[in-house]
Design a protein around this motif. Structure first.
Motif, short mmCIF file in Angstrom:
data_model
loop_
_atom_site.label_atom_id
_atom_site.label_comp_id
_atom_site.label_asym_id
_atom_site.label_seq_id
_atom_site.Cartn_x
_atom_site.Cartn_y
_atom_site.Cartn_z
N LEU A 104 0.76 -1.16 -0.08
CA LEU A 104 -0.03 -0.07 -0.02
C LEU A 104 0.75 1.41 0.11
O LEU A 104 0.35 2.04 -0.35
CB LEU A 104 -1.09 -0.07 1.11
CG LEU A 104 -2.05 -1.12 1.26
CD1 LEU A 104 -3.16 -1.06 2.27
CD2 LEU A 104 -2.99 -0.96 -0.07
N ASP A 105 2.03 1.15 0.47
CA ASP A 105 3.00 2.24 0.30
C ASP A 105 3.30 2.62 -1.18
O ASP A 105 3.38 3.74 -1.38
CB ASP A 105 4.28 1.88 1.08
CG ASP A 105 4.03 2.05 2.68
OD1 ASP A 105 3.36 2.62 3.03
OD2 ASP A 105 4.93 1.60 3.13
N ASP A 106 3.30 1.55 -2.00
CA ASP A 106 3.39 1.81 -3.60
C ASP A 106 2.24 2.30 -4.03
O ASP A 106 2.36 3.18 -4.96
CB ASP A 106 3.92 0.47 -4.05
CG ASP A 106 5.39 0.02 -3.83
OD1 ASP A 106 6.07 0.85 -3.49
OD2 ASP A 106 5.50 -1.29 -3.79
N LEU A 107 0.88 2.11 -3.60
CA LEU A 107 -0.17 2.62 -4.03
C LEU A 107 -0.15 4.23 -3.63
O LEU A 107 -0.34 4.88 -4.59
CB LEU A 107 -1.33 1.98 -3.37
CG LEU A 107 -2.76 2.59 -3.58
CD1 LEU A 107 -3.09 2.17 -5.20
CD2 LEU A 107 -3.72 1.73 -2.66
N ASP A 108 0.33 4.45 -2.62
CA ASP A 108 0.35 5.88 -2.38
C ASP A 108 1.35 6.93 -3.12
O ASP A 108 1.21 7.63 -3.23
CB ASP A 108 0.73 5.99 -0.89
CG ASP A 108 -0.46 5.54 0.13
OD1 ASP A 108 -1.89 5.25 -0.29
OD2 ASP A 108 -0.29 5.42 1.31
N ARG A 109 2.51 5.96 -3.16
CA ARG A 109 3.42 6.66 -4.11
C ARG A 109 2.86 6.98 -5.48
O ARG A 109 3.08 8.00 -5.91
CB ARG A 109 4.86 5.98 -4.17
CG ARG A 109 5.68 5.95 -2.89
CD ARG A 109 6.82 5.00 -3.04
NE ARG A 109 7.59 5.36 -4.34
CZ ARG A 109 8.05 4.46 -5.01
NH1 ARG A 109 7.75 3.01 -4.80
NH2 ARG A 109 8.67 4.68 -6.11
N MET A 110 2.26 5.98 -5.89
CA MET A 110 1.88 6.27 -7.40
C MET A 110 0.81 7.06 -7.39
O MET A 110 0.80 7.66 -8.59
CB MET A 110 1.31 4.65 -7.72
CG MET A 110 1.53 4.40 -9.25
SD MET A 110 1.41 2.99 -10.07
CE MET A 110 1.04 1.87 -8.72
N HIS A 111 -0.13 7.16 -6.68
CA HIS A 111 -1.53 8.09 -6.43
C HIS A 111 -0.88 9.55 -6.27
O HIS A 111 -1.44 10.32 -6.96
CB HIS A 111 -2.47 7.53 -5.60
CG HIS A 111 -3.26 6.30 -6.02
ND1 HIS A 111 -4.57 6.33 -5.76
CD2 HIS A 111 -2.97 5.52 -7.01
CE1 HIS A 111 -4.93 4.93 -6.22
NE2 HIS A 111 -3.81 4.76 -7.15
N ARG A 112 0.40 9.53 -5.45
CA ARG A 112 0.91 10.96 -5.23
C ARG A 112 1.22 11.48 -6.44
O ARG A 112 0.86 12.89 -6.78
CB ARG A 112 1.82 10.83 -4.19
CG ARG A 112 2.20 12.30 -3.78
CD ARG A 112 3.20 12.38 -2.53
NE ARG A 112 3.55 13.83 -2.00
CZ ARG A 112 4.23 14.76 -2.71
NH1 ARG A 112 4.93 14.43 -3.82
NH2 ARG A 112 4.40 15.80 -2.38
N TYR A 150 -2.07 -4.55 -13.33
CA TYR A 150 -1.91 -3.14 -13.63
C TYR A 150 -2.94 -2.30 -12.89
O TYR A 150 -3.31 -1.17 -13.06
CB TYR A 150 -2.31 -2.73 -15.15
CG TYR A 150 -1.12 -2.79 -15.85
CD1 TYR A 150 -0.43 -1.69 -16.54
CD2 TYR A 150 -0.73 -4.15 -16.34
CE1 TYR A 150 0.75 -1.90 -17.16
CE2 TYR A 150 0.56 -4.44 -17.13
CZ TYR A 150 1.06 -3.50 -17.74
OH TYR A 150 2.19 -3.42 -18.43
N GLY A 151 -3.69 -3.14 -11.81
CA GLY A 151 -4.75 -2.47 -11.06
C GLY A 151 -4.81 -1.39 -10.56
O GLY A 151 -5.42 -0.15 -10.74
N ALA A 152 -3.61 -0.93 -9.72
CA ALA A 152 -3.11 0.20 -9.02
C ALA A 152 -2.94 1.25 -9.98
O ALA A 152 -3.42 2.54 -9.92
CB ALA A 152 -2.13 -0.02 -8.02
N TYR A 153 -2.18 0.95 -10.87
CA TYR A 153 -1.66 1.99 -11.83
C TYR A 153 -2.87 2.46 -12.81
O TYR A 153 -3.09 3.77 -13.07
CB TYR A 153 -0.60 1.42 -12.81
CG TYR A 153 -0.20 2.40 -13.98
CD1 TYR A 153 0.69 3.47 -13.49
CD2 TYR A 153 -0.44 2.04 -15.46
CE1 TYR A 153 1.14 4.46 -14.54
CE2 TYR A 153 0.08 2.83 -16.26
CZ TYR A 153 0.90 3.89 -15.87
OH TYR A 153 1.36 4.66 -17.08
N VAL A 154 -3.65 1.72 -13.03
CA VAL A 154 -4.87 2.04 -14.09
C VAL A 154 -5.95 2.63 -13.14
O VAL A 154 -6.49 3.69 -13.68
CB VAL A 154 -5.89 0.61 -14.33
CG1 VAL A 154 -7.25 0.87 -14.78
CG2 VAL A 154 -4.85 0.12 -15.73
#
Length: 244
Positions: A104-112, A150-154
């Motif tokens: 989830l830290d990667d999710l937050d980085r990507m979304h930021r 690709y779920g989080a990226y998409v």
């Protein structure tokens, strides 16, 4: 360095699609601010390439998700060239993993970077781009192809599409177009990182033109939206060689 040319600010302009876009817009006659997040040397190389071909360019730094740093990047562009006509938002990061196991830290980085960064830059662009200008954000064809991993990226890029289409409507009466480009498989370090040759070859075969896209292919699409495409507005253009 003030100039009467049209002026573009390209985020992520130091490499990959961003660099190809900066060089292409300079060839189209625009003065270009080449944005970088951490690698000033690569941005300076892009500036040098543009200047060697007779173009005008500067390097501007900053975290796309930091509103103060991006306001400063726009300030520097306006101080150098007199204004901003085109903003191209190529800056982004991609981390691939199944939804079930993604850190989830990667999710937050990507979304930021991908969501907040696009929002911050779009906000500045909405305030500053001159009449007759264009704002071009970046999505991905995987929003439609829905590849596993690709779920989080998409999720981040679907958000970019949503804000782009709404901003196009909010710019009513200002003679500014707002669109998104959704590349397919494109031979950049961002795309190639972590993929084996078999995976890359399979993605190339999936395209009816039977090759990966090149950064220049995507830059051509941006050039169209930044210049002659004054009747294309509030759209997502899939630049992917026919990938479904």
């Amino acid at each position: 360095m003030s100039t009467d040319r049209r002026v573009a600010l390209v985020t992520g302009g130091s490499g990959g699609i961003g660099r190809a876009t900066a060089v292409r817009l300079a060839k189209d006659g625009l003065a270009v601010a080449v944005h970088y997040a951490g690698n000033k040397a690569r941005a300076d190389e892009t500036v040098a390439e543009i200047e060697a071909s007779g173009g005008a360019a500067i390097a501007v730094g900053g975290d796309v998700a930091d509103e103060n740093e991006m306001a400063a990047a726009f300030d520097a562009t306006e101080a150098a060239f007199g204004g901003v006509d085109v903003v191209v938002n190529t800056a982004g990061i991609m981390i691939l993993a199944p939804i079930a196991t993604l850190d989830l830290d990667d999710l937050d980085r990507m979304h930021r970077t991908n969501i907040r960064g696009t929002f911050v830059v779009s906000q500045q662009a909405a305030r500053r781009v001159r009449a007759g200008g264009a704002i071009v954000n970046f999505s991905t064809s995987v929003v439609r192809t829905q590849f596993p991993m690709y779920g989080a990226y998409v999720a981040s890029k679907a958000a970019v599409e949503g804000m782009t289409l709404i901003l196009a409507r909010e710019m009513r009466g200002k003679d500014i177009t707002v669109n998104a480009v959704a590349p397919g498989p494109t031979a950049t370090p961002l795309f190639l990182d972590g993929k084996d040759e078999e995976t890359i070859a399979g993605l190339a075969r999936a395209v009816p033109l039977e090759r990966l896209g090149q950064p220049d292919d995507i830059a051509e699409t941006v050039s169209f939206l930044a210049g002659p495409a004054r009747w294309v507005n509030g759209q997502v253009l899939y630049s992917n060689g026919g990938l479904a």
